[in-house]
Design an enzyme around this catalytic site. Structure first.
Site: not given
Length: 295
Positions: A152-154, A158
């Site tokens: 998931a690109k939470v 990052y």
């Protein structure tokens, strides 16, 4: 760089000027990193503006919202339609698109019931440029998949990428390579990795990586073009005996590596599968590739 005075964004159901957008200073996304996003590209093709694999990107955005318990009710079709209109309103045919779902004011550690959808776009070249990259093995590892949803690109995930990129840049390198918790090669700070050895490509399997949409496209291209490829774990030592190596990602597209730490990849980039796939990928996104006929 990202917006001008007349740039338009989509914000909670309306098209507004980017300069007029506001965000709640008590946002859970701001305080805790609880938000999800996507990176998408649109290309100016001979048949008009084309958002590459829009449905797949928006499906992953919705997956991220679901696993983070963020309320989100748009369909992939609705999001795609909005994005084409956003590109038109900004006069962009070739652009990078950044959808973002943020969460509202809530200082508890339960997902806020308030959500906001923001879609932005701007002109942006290849994120890592066109030159071959000098890469440093990071002292940071990719997150443990039992600690979070690694696919998931939470937004909060990052921080790991920022730490590793800062370290690499401060030591004179272009990018960082991260290992997983078991010491196997995982990916770079914002893209997947492929290595070439004796004419065959290898890439880490799903499980400890953000398995990108560009990665899956490159795997499809390999299979269609008869390039031998295998998804498998491999070590840093194995990578430092490879003939060539490249990264893939929506922002980076396909970019080759010159070196890893002190190891120089010996195969000339122009003779590698990575170079061939860089050309094939560009044709694919522009709708120009002629697929091989079945024998």
């Amino acid at each position: 760089m990202y917006y001008k005075e007349d740039s338009i964004i989509f914000y909670n159901g309306k098209f507004i000027k980017a300069s007029e957008a506001t965000e709640n200073p008590y946002s859970q996304s701001l305080h805790y990193g609880n938000g999800v996003f996507e990176g998408i590209r649109a290309y100016n093709t001979p048949n008009g503006t084309r958002i590459f694999k829009s449905e797949a990107h928006y499906k992953r955005l919705k997956y991220g919202a679901e696993v983070m318990n963020i309320q989100f009710n748009y369909t992939e079709e609705e999001l795609t339609k909005i994005t084409y209109e956003l590109l038109e309103r900004n006069g962009l045919k070739d652009a990078y698109i950044r959808p973002l779902i943020t969460t509202g004011a809530d200082m508890s550690l339960v997902t806020s019931n308030e959500t906001n959808l923001i879609i932005q776009c701007w002109e942006w070249g290849k994120y890592m440029g066109d030159k071959l990259l000098r890469v440093k093995t990071s002292s940071f590892q990719r997150p443990n998949p039992k600690a979070c949803f690694v696919e998931a690109k939470v937004t909060g995930h990052y921080i790991n990428s920022i730490l590793s990129t800062n370290e690499a840049k401060q030591n004179g390198y272009d990018e960082a390579l991260l290992l997983d918790m078991n010491g196997n090669v995982a990916e770079c700070s914002g893209a997947n990795i492929f290595m070439e050895k004796d004419g065959k490509l290898y890439t880490p399997p799903r499980g400890h990586i953000m398995a990108g949409i560009t990665r899956s496209t490159v795997i499809e291209l390999c299979r269609e073009e008869g390039i031998s490829i295998e998804e498998k774990h491999f070590t840093l030592e194995e990578l430092k005996n490879a003939d060539a190596c490249f990264f893939t990602g929506t922002a980076a597209e396909v970019v080759g590596l010159q070196s890893l730490d002190t190891y120089e990849f010996p195969l000339a980039w122009e003779k590698s599968h990575g170079y061939q796939l860089m050309k094939l990928y560009k044709d694919e996104v522009l709708g120009l590739r002629q697929k091989r006929k079945a024998s």
